[in-house]
Design an enzyme around this catalytic site. Structure first.
Site, short mmCIF file in Angstrom:
data_model
loop_
_atom_site.label_atom_id
_atom_site.label_comp_id
_atom_site.label_asym_id
_atom_site.label_seq_id
_atom_site.Cartn_x
_atom_site.Cartn_y
_atom_site.Cartn_z
N GLU A 33 0.86 -1.19 0.00
CA GLU A 33 0.00 0.00 0.00
C GLU A 33 0.90 1.24 0.00
O GLU A 33 1.79 1.37 0.83
CB GLU A 33 -0.92 0.00 1.22
N SER A 35 0.11 4.42 0.55
CA SER A 35 -0.22 5.52 1.46
C SER A 35 -0.78 4.99 2.77
O SER A 35 -1.73 4.21 2.76
CB SER A 35 -1.24 6.46 0.82
N ASN A 36 -0.21 5.45 3.89
CA ASN A 36 -0.75 5.01 5.18
C ASN A 36 -2.12 5.61 5.47
O ASN A 36 -2.79 5.22 6.42
CB ASN A 36 0.22 5.30 6.32
N TYR A 39 -5.03 2.65 4.41
CA TYR A 39 -5.23 1.31 4.96
C TYR A 39 -6.73 1.04 5.05
O TYR A 39 -7.48 1.77 5.70
CB TYR A 39 -4.62 1.19 6.36
N GLY A 40 -7.18 -0.01 4.39
CA GLY A 40 -8.60 -0.32 4.37
C GLY A 40 -9.28 0.06 3.08
O GLY A 40 -10.40 -0.37 2.82
N GLY A 41 -8.62 0.91 2.27
CA GLY A 41 -9.16 1.25 0.96
C GLY A 41 -9.89 2.58 0.89
O GLY A 41 -10.04 3.30 1.89
N THR A 42 -10.36 2.89 -0.30
CA THR A 42 -11.02 4.17 -0.58
C THR A 42 -12.26 4.38 0.27
O THR A 42 -12.46 5.44 0.85
CB THR A 42 -11.40 4.24 -2.08
N HIS A 425 -45.62 -3.83 11.86
CA HIS A 425 -46.27 -2.52 11.76
C HIS A 425 -45.93 -1.71 13.01
O HIS A 425 -45.85 -2.27 14.11
CB HIS A 425 -47.79 -2.71 11.65
#
Length: 438
Positions: A33, A35-36, A39-42, A425
């Site tokens: 990766e 860029s730190n 982490y975990g993605g966009t 309901h």
């Protein structure tokens, strides 16, 4: 060259899930990766999670600064959690650095200090995501101009905001920033929600305008220039002044700099990695998943990409793109717009004999409890087979309700079952009894 069983490039949903699963099988995994912050993605860091935190905070009546503080806290927590979820695994090396293919099987990784080393893997997964588009507009490099990622770090709420773009991302930002008190002008190059059912689109636009959002259609942005304290966005429809400008005109796949020219991996016209129905590239044992392959840009679609690759690498190879079924989506304006499948016009064009029905949400009891009469639900069914072809839900909890429709479509459940189903309901779901009544 250090050799791994699995090399994953990019910390997105498909990549991190495949890395974790592979490590659990005893495979030696490298996840690279650059860029730190990612982490975990966009989704976790600069897209769906932080924006939905702001949506929720705006609905709760929080001020912008308090909402932003909550956003930073959530993102930091999830970023850290995702890092340790993989880095603490015995069989996973999380490598900080920029990955570049030297050949089909060799990847050079360069860290922030310029130090490089080579790695390779029996199986390689490219999951590098996408980046906001930056159109060629004079003055776009102004410090007052943001994209959908950098805007989320804006510490002070702008009193006035011009948004260039009329897509779903633009609408979400327009909705919650107007709720925080900004005067929002939306410059749409063509129309707004052109691909949605017209009745639904009309309802959405009416409510956005009632929120104070000015929607300018057919606006071609020509130039952005700064004044002392504000910027001017010049268009063919006139000039618009704002404290901040958000450019949200789509995203493009992150393939630049990957060194794919040194491989036999084929790319499409927009720079997307071309894959087959099994998500394998033109190079055997190199897969790609998520935004980098183009198409729908949803984190849950990326998760399903993982399921396909898992089936191909570790399973019986039976699951692929052709088997995933209908994909729902939601636009987190207030209230939410959710959609799956075909509109009435699309169904006709595909040769069905469709019929449609609709329910205004101010006609169901739950709207009194929600204190929100806004919204319209529509469904399209095939007259002969009684199968559901699509649904457009605009209203409270639409992002949850659309998943019920997906299950019905994927499992060939006729609309007549839902028409006569017993629902609790007072709930939003019970509106489906009337929605499915033909």
């Amino acid at each position: 060259m250090k050799k791994y069983d699995i090399v994953v490039i990019g910390f997105g949903k498909a990549g991190k899930t495949f890395a974790k699963f592979s490590a659990g099988l005893g495979k030696k995994v490298a996840l690279v990766e650059k860029s730190n912050r990612m982490y975990g993605g966009t989704c976790i860091n600069v897209a769906c999670i932080p924006t939905k935190v702001l949506v929720k905070a705006e609905r709760e009546g929080l001020g912008y600064e308090e909402a932003l503080a909550r956003k930073f806290e959530v993102v930091e927590d999830l970023n850290n959690k995702n890092y340790h979820n993989l880095a603490d695994e015995e069989n996973i090396d999380v490598i900080d650095g920029v990955a570049k293919f030297i050949s089909n099987k060799e990847i050079e990784v360069t860290d922030d200090e310029g130090q490089s080393h080579l790695i390779g893997g029996d199986i390689i997964l490219i999951n590098t995501g996408s980046t906001p588009n930056r159109p060629k507009i004079r003055g776009i490099d102004s410090p007052r101009v943001y994209d959908s990622a950098s805007f989320l770090d804006l510490r002070e709420r702008p009193d006035s905001l011009v948004i260039i773009g009329g897509g779903y991302i633009s609408l979400e930002f327009a909705s919650f920033m107007a709720g925080f008190g900004s005067k929002v002008t939306l410059l749409a190059r063509s129309g707004v929600l052109n691909k949605e059912d017209k009745d639904i689109a009309d309802e959405v636009i009416k409510d956005l305008e009632a929120k104070g959002i000015e929607i300018v259609r057919g606006a071609e942005t020509q130039e952005i220039f700064d004044q002392d304290k504000t910027s001017i966005v010049r268009t063919n429809k006139g000039d618009y002044e704002a404290d901040a400008v958000l450019v949200a005109v789509g995203r493009h796949p992150n393939t630049e700099g990957l060194g794919l020219e040194n491989t036999d991996i084929d790319l499409g016209e927009r720079g997307e990695i071309l894959v087959d129905k099994n998500l394998e590239t033109s190079v055997k044992n190199i897969y790609a998943a998520g935004d980098v392959i183009g198409g729908l840009q949803f984190t849950y679609k990326s998760l399903d990409d993982f399921r396909i690759i898992k089936s191909q690498v570790y399973g019986d190879k039976s699951y692929n793109e052709e088997k995933r079924g209908a994909i729902p989506y939601a636009v987190y304006i207030t209230p939410v717009l959710a959609r799956i499948g075909l509109t009435y016009e699309e169904a006709k064009d595909k040769g069905y004999d469709p019929v449609e029905n609709k329910v205004q949400l101010n006609q169901i009891p739950r709207h009194k409890i929600n204190n929100d009469p806004r919204g319209l639900f529509k469904v399209v069914v095939d007259k002969e087979s009684k199968m559901i072809l699509g649904a457009s839900l605009y209203g409270e909890n639409a992002e949850e309700l659309i998943n019920y429709i997906k299950m019905a479509i994927d499992n060939d459940i006729p609309y007549t079952y839902i028409e006569n189903a017993i629902f609790t309901h007072p709930t939003m779901t019970e509106s489906f009894n009337d929605l499915m009544k033909f």
